[in-house]
Design a protein around this motif. Structure first.
Motif, PDB file in Angstrom:
ATOM      1  N   ASP A 230       5.293 -15.735  -3.238  1.00 41.90           N
ATOM      2  CA  ASP A 230       4.347 -14.773  -2.700  1.00 41.90           C
ATOM      3  C   ASP A 230       3.099 -14.700  -3.580  1.00 41.90           C
ATOM      4  O   ASP A 230       3.146 -14.177  -4.690  1.00 41.90           O
ATOM      5  CB  ASP A 230       5.040 -13.411  -2.627  1.00 41.90           C
ATOM      6  CG  ASP A 230       4.134 -12.351  -2.043  1.00 41.90           C
ATOM      7  OD1 ASP A 230       3.160 -12.742  -1.374  1.00 41.90           O
ATOM      8  OD2 ASP A 230       4.396 -11.167  -2.269  1.00 41.90           O
ATOM      9  N   LEU A 231       1.996 -15.220  -3.106  1.00 41.43           N
ATOM     10  CA  LEU A 231       0.751 -15.216  -3.892  1.00 41.43           C
ATOM     11  C   LEU A 231      -0.302 -14.303  -3.252  1.00 41.43           C
ATOM     12  O   LEU A 231      -1.489 -14.458  -3.485  1.00 41.43           O
ATOM     13  CB  LEU A 231       0.187 -16.634  -4.010  1.00 41.43           C
ATOM     14  CG  LEU A 231       1.082 -17.682  -4.658  1.00 41.43           C
ATOM     15  CD1 LEU A 231       0.393 -19.036  -4.651  1.00 41.43           C
ATOM     16  CD2 LEU A 231       1.425 -17.293  -6.083  1.00 41.43           C
ATOM     17  N   LYS A 232       0.153 -13.365  -2.443  1.00 42.89           N
ATOM     18  CA  LYS A 232      -0.801 -12.506  -1.731  1.00 42.89           C
ATOM     19  C   LYS A 232      -1.687 -11.708  -2.686  1.00 42.89           C
ATOM     20  O   LYS A 232      -2.896 -11.643  -2.509  1.00 42.89           O
ATOM     21  CB  LYS A 232      -0.054 -11.554  -0.800  1.00 42.89           C
ATOM     22  CG  LYS A 232       0.448 -12.249   0.452  1.00 42.89           C
ATOM     23  CD  LYS A 232       0.795 -11.256   1.526  1.00 42.89           C
ATOM     24  CE  LYS A 232       2.147 -10.641   1.326  1.00 42.89           C
ATOM     25  NZ  LYS A 232       3.264 -11.564   1.532  1.00 42.89           N
ATOM     26  N   ALA A 233      -1.043 -11.106  -3.708  1.00 38.75           N
ATOM     27  CA  ALA A 233      -1.826 -10.294  -4.654  1.00 38.75           C
ATOM     28  C   ALA A 233      -2.825 -11.179  -5.397  1.00 38.75           C
ATOM     29  O   ALA A 233      -3.973 -10.785  -5.621  1.00 38.75           O
ATOM     30  CB  ALA A 233      -0.899  -9.595  -5.631  1.00 38.75           C
TER      31      ALA A 233
ATOM     32  N   ALA B  46       9.854  -2.509   0.141  1.00 41.69           N
ATOM     33  CA  ALA B  46       8.585  -3.011   0.666  1.00 41.69           C
ATOM     34  C   ALA B  46       8.583  -4.537   0.709  1.00 41.69           C
ATOM     35  O   ALA B  46       7.663  -5.141   1.265  1.00 41.69           O
ATOM     36  CB  ALA B  46       7.433  -2.508  -0.182  1.00 41.69           C
ATOM     37  N   LEU B  47       9.611  -5.156   0.129  1.00 38.68           N
ATOM     38  CA  LEU B  47       9.749  -6.617   0.125  1.00 38.68           C
ATOM     39  C   LEU B  47       8.457  -7.285  -0.320  1.00 38.68           C
ATOM     40  O   LEU B  47       7.913  -6.938  -1.352  1.00 38.68           O
ATOM     41  CB  LEU B  47      10.182  -7.097   1.517  1.00 38.68           C
ATOM     42  CG  LEU B  47      11.531  -6.570   1.978  1.00 38.68           C
ATOM     43  CD1 LEU B  47      11.791  -6.900   3.424  1.00 38.68           C
ATOM     44  CD2 LEU B  47      12.657  -7.072   1.098  1.00 38.68           C
ATOM     45  N   GLU B  48       7.948  -8.224   0.493  1.00 43.67           N
ATOM     46  CA  GLU B  48       6.717  -8.900   0.073  1.00 43.67           C
ATOM     47  C   GLU B  48       5.472  -8.206   0.615  1.00 43.67           C
ATOM     48  O   GLU B  48       4.376  -8.717   0.478  1.00 43.67           O
ATOM     49  CB  GLU B  48       6.737 -10.352   0.521  1.00 43.67           C
ATOM     50  CG  GLU B  48       6.793 -10.510   2.021  1.00 43.67           C
ATOM     51  CD  GLU B  48       6.723 -11.956   2.443  1.00 43.67           C
ATOM     52  OE1 GLU B  48       5.608 -12.480   2.483  1.00 43.67           O
ATOM     53  OE2 GLU B  48       7.774 -12.553   2.720  1.00 43.67           O
ATOM     54  N   PHE B  49       5.658  -7.049   1.241  1.00 42.05           N
ATOM     55  CA  PHE B  49       4.514  -6.378   1.860  1.00 42.05           C
ATOM     56  C   PHE B  49       4.048  -5.193   1.039  1.00 42.05           C
ATOM     57  O   PHE B  49       3.527  -4.225   1.576  1.00 42.05           O
ATOM     58  CB  PHE B  49       4.878  -5.940   3.277  1.00 42.05           C
ATOM     59  CG  PHE B  49       5.289  -7.096   4.137  1.00 42.05           C
ATOM     60  CD1 PHE B  49       4.345  -7.992   4.608  1.00 42.05           C
ATOM     61  CD2 PHE B  49       6.615  -7.326   4.434  1.00 42.05           C
ATOM     62  CE1 PHE B  49       4.718  -9.078   5.369  1.00 42.05           C
ATOM     63  CE2 PHE B  49       6.998  -8.415   5.194  1.00 42.05           C
ATOM     64  CZ  PHE B  49       6.048  -9.291   5.660  1.00 42.05           C
TER      65      PHE B  49
END
Lengths: 274, 273
Positions: A230-233, B46-49
């Motif tokens: 997860d690289l969203k941030a 919140a998992l990955e959100f």
């Protein structure tokens, strides 16, 4: 059976999968997602006094992830299970197509669908960003699009892991609901295991019993560590990404997928389908 | 018959819209008095959100404030606002919105200075290139909580961060140190700033301030010796000179006269301005 036949069989199964995706209504879902993102990103971004850019990207990237997850879990867990359930599988694997070719072909097919979906959503994401920019000028510097695309690549890998897990559980399941439920469970465990593990390592987590800790730790090594993908941030806040770490994560993902598919093929080959 | 049935269904539906809306609205007011669940739990679920959840919690905070008829917030509402902002910034500590909102509402409106500082310290930790967060903390300690020493310490952190208005903050910090009886630390801070400053005009301002503070320090030290020797406080500077503890009255570069106030603090008629 020679190598050419092998390749041809896999490709034809992949082709059937892609053609079948029209029946699965994946394209409606994708269309719906891009329209929602396009319409709602400006609204969402306008709610933040100082971080419009980041909030816009949070929203764009989260919807991409969410849609990808829906496709990967629902379609991924349904492909093999439904073929077995509806007995379509007999007509496929009796005709000179081996079971392993069938599994690999199915996987390749959904991998291509997901690739198309991610590319489409990423382009529409950028479009939504510029639409927001056009409506509200105060978004600050341009985001780091390089990290944005990196995030897309790692999202793709993550979705492939989820599909591989779904395939594994479909390989021995007799119902269509079971692989779906378990895949969702594995996703939740994989996305949150690191947090539970690090919580147990803190002072407030020290009160939990040793048995629970052992359970969490073994779950952590068994389930895929999806939070690493997860690289969203990083994409939204321009945080630095360590390329060496990313290479490790990518290798980890590819290895996990290979092992899952291998086990799926082994189990599927031994399965008594009649 | 079929048409009749359809019309009945439609009318029932329209009639039901209003009560259902009322119910969900009433639920909103009762639900909003309950705080956000434990942030660690929210973080896991919140998992990955979590960035998105963080944004939504912040929007909740805005609508919570915006939904109020008056701008006055009760203590309990302040706690609720804090729990929203705390959860939002816990899930995504890089988002600056909760910190700014917390600083403006939790301090001025609800007087929950320590709560505001908890949020700001998180902002200071994660947005470690921005000087405004330590500055806000220093401001709260000094202005609201009367803790000048802590205020000066955070002001020092703000000065060390890139892009901060060094001159203003350094003189402010040295004043805070002086007010909290740590004049020496203030002088060190000023000397350090002077040494790192390239502009000759700004250097001059620093030197003037250093000289004024050194005057304060000399008198302060003499007062200490006086107190030890005579077991009482000196009433004015002349008593220190008579006792031979001070050669002469130091010169205030700001043009004022040093004096000792009733509490025994060294001050100047210029107030160093």
């Amino acid at each position: 059976m020679n190598a050419l036949d092998n390749k041809k069989n896999i490709l034809s199964i992949a082709h059937i999968t892609i053609k079948g995706s029209r029946i699965e209504k994946i394209y409606y879902l994708l269309f719906f997602t891009v329209v929602i993102v396009l319409l709602l990103t400006p609204y969402f971004a306008s709610m933040s006094p100082r971080q419009g850019k980041q909030v816009a990207l949070d929203f764009i990237l989260s919807t991409q992830s969410f849609t990808g997850l829906i496709i990967a879990t629902f379609v991924g867990s349904g492909l093999i299970a439904r073929d077995v359930d509806k007995k379509v599988i007999y007509s496929v694997i009796t005709k000179s197509v081996s079971r392993s070719q069938y599994v690999i072909g199915r996987f390749l097919g959904i991998a291509l669908i997901l690739l198309l979906a991610i590319i489409l959503m990423s382009f529409f994401g950028i479009l939504s960003y510029y639409a927001t920019l056009w409506m509200f000028i105060t978004l600050g510097d341009a985001p780091n699009w390089y990290v944005y695309w990196l995030n897309a690549i790692f999202l793709y890998l993550k979705l492939l892991i989820i599909v591989a897990v779904a395939f594994l559980f479909s390989s021995f399941s007799t119902s269509t609901i079971f692989p779906l439920a378990v895949t969702i469970g594995v996703y939740i465990a994989g996305a949150s295991a690191i947090k539970v593990k690090s919580y147990l390592e803190t002072l407030s987590g020290a009160n939990w019993g040793i048995g629970f800790k052992l359970l969490v730790n073994s779950a952590f090594y068994l389930f895929p560590n999806l939070s690493a993908f997860d690289l969203k941030a990083q994409a939204a806040y321009g945080l630095s990404v360590n390329s060496l770490n990313l290479i490790f994560v990518a290798l980890y993902g590819l290895l996990y997928i290979s092992v899952m598919l291998f086990v799926t093929v082994v189990i599927f080959n031994r399965r008594d389908l009649i | 018959m079929k048409l009749f049935l359809n019309i009945i269904v439609l009318i029932t539906y329209i009639l039901l819209i209003n009560p259902v809306e009322k119910f969900s609205k009433s639920k909103m007011t009762t639900e909003s008095t309950t705080a956000v669940p434990d942030v660690e739990v929210v973080d896991i679920f919140a998992l990955e959100f979590k960035n998105l959840v963080s944004d939504i919690l912040f929007f909740d905070a805005i609508t919570f404030i915006g939904g109020k008829k008056t701008f006055r917030l009760e203590m309990q509402e302040g706690e609720q606002l804090y729990s929203l902002l705390n959860a939002s910034s816990f899930l995504n500590p890089y988002n600056v919105d909760p910190y700014y909102l917390g600083q403006s509402i939790l301090t001025w409106e609800t007087k929950m200075y320590d709560r505001a500082n908890i949020l700001l310290k998180r902002g200071m930790q994660y947005r470690n290139k921005e000087w405004v967060f330590p500055f806000f903390i220093a401001y709260n300690y000094f202005y609201f909580m009367n803790d000048t020493l802590r205020g000066a310490e955070y002001m020092k952190v703000a000065i060390e961060r890139p892009g901060s208005p060094t001159l203003v903050l350094t003189t402010l910090a040295s004043r805070l140190y002086y007010r909290s009886g740590r004049t020496e630390v203030g002088i060190l801070l000023l000397k350090d700033a002077e040494a790192h400053e390239a502009d000759e005009g700004v250097k001059k301002i620093y030197r003037k301030r250093i000289k004024a503070m050194e005057g304060v320090l000399v008198i302060e030290k003499a007062i200490e010796v006086y107190k030890n020797k005579y077991s009482r406080k000196p009433a004015n500077i002349d008593m220190l000179i008579k006792a031979g503890l001070l050669k002469s009255r130091p010169h205030d570069p700001y043009g004022g006269q040093y004096y000792i106030d009733k509490e025994g603090n060294v001050k100047s008629t210029s107030d160093f301005r």
